[in-house]
Design a protein around this motif. Structure first.
Motif, PDB file in Angstrom:
ATOM      1  N   LYS A   1       1.022  -1.494   0.142  1.00 36.51           N
ATOM      2  CA  LYS A   1      -0.216   0.049   0.362  1.00 36.51           C
ATOM      3  C   LYS A   1       0.934   1.336   0.010  1.00 36.51           C
ATOM      4  CE  LYS A   1      -4.052  -1.614   0.001  1.00 36.51           C
ATOM      5  NZ  LYS A   1      -4.955  -1.650  -0.201  1.00 36.51           N
ATOM      6  N   GLY A   2       1.943   1.152   0.032  1.00 43.34           N
ATOM      7  CA  GLY A   2       3.294   1.834   0.275  1.00 43.34           C
ATOM      8  C   GLY A   2       3.169   3.184   1.420  1.00 43.34           C
ATOM      9  N   TYR A   3       2.959   2.153   2.157  1.00 41.16           N
ATOM     10  CA  TYR A   3       3.561   2.795   3.958  1.00 41.16           C
ATOM     11  C   TYR A   3       4.809   2.498   4.090  1.00 41.16           C
ATOM     12  CZ  TYR A   3      -1.410   3.269   3.963  1.00 41.16           C
ATOM     13  OH  TYR A   3      -2.847   3.202   3.643  1.00 41.16           O
ATOM     14  N   LYS A   4       4.844   3.264   4.928  1.00 39.61           N
ATOM     15  CA  LYS A   4       6.742   3.209   5.617  1.00 39.61           C
ATOM     16  C   LYS A   4       7.485   3.122   6.466  1.00 39.61           C
ATOM     17  CE  LYS A   4      10.835   6.991   6.385  1.00 39.61           C
ATOM     18  NZ  LYS A   4      10.871   8.320   7.047  1.00 39.61           N
ATOM     19  N   SER A   5       7.961   2.031   6.885  1.00 38.50           N
ATOM     20  CA  SER A   5       8.072   1.191   7.350  1.00 38.50           C
ATOM     21  C   SER A   5       9.600   1.224   8.301  1.00 38.50           C
ATOM     22  CB  SER A   5       8.999  -0.202   6.747  1.00 38.50           C
ATOM     23  OG  SER A   5       9.483  -1.338   7.774  1.00 38.50           O
ATOM     24  N   CYS A   6       9.429   0.827   9.925  1.00 42.12           N
ATOM     25  CA  CYS A   6       9.755   2.538  10.772  1.00 42.12           C
ATOM     26  C   CYS A   6      11.609   1.103  10.782  1.00 42.12           C
ATOM     27  CB  CYS A   6       9.392   1.847  11.745  1.00 42.12           C
ATOM     28  SG  CYS A   6      10.728   2.758  13.373  1.00 42.12           S
ATOM     29  N   TRP A   7      10.517  -0.537  11.542  1.00 41.93           N
ATOM     30  CA  TRP A   7      11.585  -1.290  11.713  1.00 41.93           C
ATOM     31  C   TRP A   7      11.261  -2.855  11.786  1.00 41.93           C
ATOM     32  CZ3 TRP A   7      13.592  -1.909  17.598  1.00 41.93           C
ATOM     33  CH2 TRP A   7      14.771  -3.048  17.285  1.00 41.93           C
TER      34      TRP A   7
ATOM     35  N   TRP B   1      17.123 -10.932  16.943  1.00 42.89           N
ATOM     36  CA  TRP B   1      17.160 -11.457  15.417  1.00 42.89           C
ATOM     37  C   TRP B   1      16.427  -9.789  14.162  1.00 42.89           C
ATOM     38  CZ3 TRP B   1      12.936 -11.718  12.931  1.00 42.89           C
ATOM     39  CH2 TRP B   1      11.631 -13.283  13.503  1.00 42.89           C
ATOM     40  N   GLY B   2      17.115 -10.335  13.299  1.00 37.03           N
ATOM     41  CA  GLY B   2      15.847  -8.414  12.508  1.00 37.03           C
ATOM     42  C   GLY B   2      17.300  -7.654  11.964  1.00 37.03           C
ATOM     43  N   PRO B   3      16.440  -6.792  11.644  1.00 37.89           N
ATOM     44  CA  PRO B   3      17.458  -5.231  10.882  1.00 37.89           C
ATOM     45  C   PRO B   3      17.645  -5.162  11.544  1.00 37.89           C
ATOM     46  CG  PRO B   3      15.479  -5.702   9.849  1.00 37.89           C
ATOM     47  CD  PRO B   3      15.145  -6.473  10.888  1.00 37.89           C
ATOM     48  N   ASP B   4      19.125  -4.364  11.479  1.00 34.56           N
ATOM     49  CA  ASP B   4      20.095  -3.346  12.659  1.00 34.56           C
ATOM     50  C   ASP B   4      19.327  -2.242  13.405  1.00 34.56           C
ATOM     51  OD1 ASP B   4      22.239  -4.548  11.997  1.00 34.56           O
ATOM     52  OD2 ASP B   4      22.734  -3.247  10.678  1.00 34.56           O
ATOM     53  N   VAL B   5      19.151  -1.878  13.837  1.00 33.28           N
ATOM     54  CA  VAL B   5      17.952  -0.886  14.604  1.00 33.28           C
ATOM     55  C   VAL B   5      18.337   0.481  14.072  1.00 33.28           C
ATOM     56  CG1 VAL B   5      17.264   0.512  17.058  1.00 33.28           C
ATOM     57  CG2 VAL B   5      18.429  -1.576  16.740  1.00 33.28           C
ATOM     58  N   PRO B   6      17.248   0.805  13.500  1.00 28.61           N
ATOM     59  CA  PRO B   6      17.524   2.644  12.270  1.00 28.61           C
ATOM     60  C   PRO B   6      17.482   3.433  13.250  1.00 28.61           C
ATOM     61  CG  PRO B   6      14.984   1.599  11.748  1.00 28.61           C
ATOM     62  CD  PRO B   6      15.625   0.274  13.253  1.00 28.61           C
ATOM     63  N   ARG B   7      18.403   4.819  12.624  1.00 29.38           N
ATOM     64  CA  ARG B   7      18.607   5.671  13.594  1.00 29.38           C
ATOM     65  C   ARG B   7      17.447   6.504  13.931  1.00 29.38           C
ATOM     66  NH1 ARG B   7      21.865   7.769  17.330  1.00 29.38           N
ATOM     67  NH2 ARG B   7      22.685   6.785  16.701  1.00 29.38           N
ATOM     68  N   ALA B   8      16.537   6.149  12.764  1.00 26.21           N
ATOM     69  CA  ALA B   8      15.009   7.204  13.332  1.00 26.21           C
ATOM     70  C   ALA B   8      14.271   6.086  13.702  1.00 26.21           C
ATOM     71  CB  ALA B   8      14.179   7.015  11.549  1.00 26.21           C
ATOM     72  N   PHE B   9      14.379   5.171  14.431  1.00 25.74           N
ATOM     73  CA  PHE B   9      14.080   4.227  15.602  1.00 25.74           C
ATOM     74  C   PHE B   9      14.324   5.259  17.034  1.00 25.74           C
ATOM     75  CE2 PHE B   9      13.180   1.354  18.413  1.00 25.74           C
ATOM     76  CZ  PHE B   9      11.190   0.708  18.768  1.00 25.74           C
ATOM     77  N   LEU B  10      15.646   4.436  16.869  1.00 26.07           N
ATOM     78  CA  LEU B  10      16.480   5.151  18.480  1.00 26.07           C
ATOM     79  C   LEU B  10      15.755   7.295  18.033  1.00 26.07           C
ATOM     80  CD1 LEU B  10      19.643   3.570  17.776  1.00 26.07           C
ATOM     81  CD2 LEU B  10      17.445   2.893  18.918  1.00 26.07           C
ATOM     82  N   ASP B  11      15.747   7.960  17.465  1.00 21.59           N
ATOM     83  CA  ASP B  11      15.813   8.983  17.450  1.00 21.59           C
ATOM     84  C   ASP B  11      14.185   9.737  18.095  1.00 21.59           C
ATOM     85  OD1 ASP B  11      18.644   9.118  17.499  1.00 21.59           O
ATOM     86  OD2 ASP B  11      18.890  10.123  15.871  1.00 21.59           O
ATOM     87  N   HIS B  12      13.649   8.927  17.997  1.00 27.19           N
ATOM     88  CA  HIS B  12      12.107   9.257  17.672  1.00 27.19           C
ATOM     89  C   HIS B  12      11.160   9.335  18.899  1.00 27.19           C
ATOM     90  CE1 HIS B  12       8.198   9.424  15.268  1.00 27.19           C
ATOM     91  NE2 HIS B  12       7.578   9.298  16.270  1.00 27.19           N
TER      92      HIS B  12
END
Length: 328
Positions: free
Chosen positions: A260-266, A317-328
């Motif tokens: 649907k085109g939404y933005k994944s965070c993590w 396990w899973g993708p590395d923690v994105p900066r957007a998640f930590l800074d939110h």
């Protein structure tokens, strides 16, 4: 025991509020995320324009999220069910900037509430009592046994087939935010309510900076956490989290949101504290929403665990923690 020293007894987390500058876009996202629309409320000016929408999950809560139209998008706080009318009265009389007891007039399930404000950063929290539970929705959910290498549980010829769709929400599981004073917030919530920390995360100097709180309900099994906060330079809501059925349902929901085109965070990944399989998404207004499955349950016998923050403290396990998640 005086009113100011008796802890207000919380039973469970109930629902959450968001205000949206673009309610139409938020409405579509929430449907795609797996909420079920329960009730629309029109404005009082007679033009028929929708000003508020209540959404539910397929569980027994009459509603789990209220989205309302506003000039600016904002987090409107979360609500917990209290054990008694007396708890509601104590809240109204003793909590900071507390409202009088009011009726939830247009909300599904009715009930009465009190709203108070966090003494550190001023955000609202709500307490409710007397809501009428809803009947569970009859939503088809997979319940087929799992086959393992040396343990085959699914009969021969029994297949697994799925339909692409949003991941249906069962309930609101938890929410979290950033506080500007961890020590004061921790003292307030643990002294005024039956919150207890399941996990506390410390910084490099071994100072407590983040905590994940459950409700102390004695031997009743409760979720590992329903509320968390971490210290930061300014207040901000971090995310709200919603339980769905199982990993297949969660992964199908992930694909639905992506298509649907939404933005994944993590995500998708597996947390350490609480053990949930997580999947975080941004809504069109930038709020973070999480689908989770397979979280831990605990009782009052479980002690508080302390650990140090680090690259492996959030997920196994899973993708590395994105900066957007930590800074939110």
């Amino acid at each position: 025991m005086t009113l100011s020293t008796r802890k207000i007894q919380l039973v469970r987390i109930a629902h959450i509020y968001y205000k949206y500058a673009d309610l139409e876009k938020a409405h579509q996202f929430l449907l795609d995320f797996g909420f079920t629309e329960e009730r629309k409320i029109a404005g009082g000016d007679g033009d028929g324009e929708v000003e508020k929408i209540y959404f539910r999950g397929y569980g027994t809560e009459p509603w789990v999220l209220c989205a309302s139209k506003s000039d600016e998008s904002a987090f409107g706080g979360a609500a917990f069910v209290v054990e008694s009318e007396e708890d509601l009265r104590i809240a109204a009389e003793t909590l900071p900037k507390a409202s009088a007891i009011y009726e939830l007039e247009d909300a599904p399930g009715g009930g009465r509430g009190v709203t108070f404000h966090d003494p550190i950063d001023g955000w609202p929290m709500h307490l409710v009592y007397g809501q009428k539970s809803a009947e569970m929705l009859e939503i088809p959910l997979p319940n087929t046994p799992m086959n393992y290498p040396t343990e085959k549980n699914r009969p021969a010829g029994k297949t697994k087939r799925f339909t692409k769709r949003p991941a249906p929400i069962h309930k609101l599981g938890h929410f979290g935010l950033r506080t500007t004073d961890f020590a004061k917030a921790h003292e307030f919530y643990c002294s005024r309510f039956n919150f207890t920390a399941s996990d506390i995360v410390q910084d490099a100097e071994k100072i407590d900076r983040t905590a994940f709180y459950r409700l102390d309900r004695g031997q009743e099994e409760v979720d590992h956490h329903m509320f968390f906060f971490g210290e930061g330079p300014s207040y901000r809501v971090h995310h709200s989290s919603y339980e769905t059925h199982d990993f297949d349902t969660q992964a199908l929901g992930h694909d639905w949101l992506r298509e649907k085109g939404y933005k994944s965070c993590w995500g998708i990944g597996r947390h350490v504290m609480g053990s949930q399989i997580f999947d975080y998404w941004f809504d069109p207004n930038g709020f973070i929403f999480e689908h989770y499955v397979d979280g831990d349950l605990v009782t009052s016998d479980e002690p508080t665990h302390r650990s140090q923050t680090g690259p492996d403290s959030l997920h196994v396990w899973g993708p590395d923690v994105p900066r957007a998640f930590l800074d939110h």
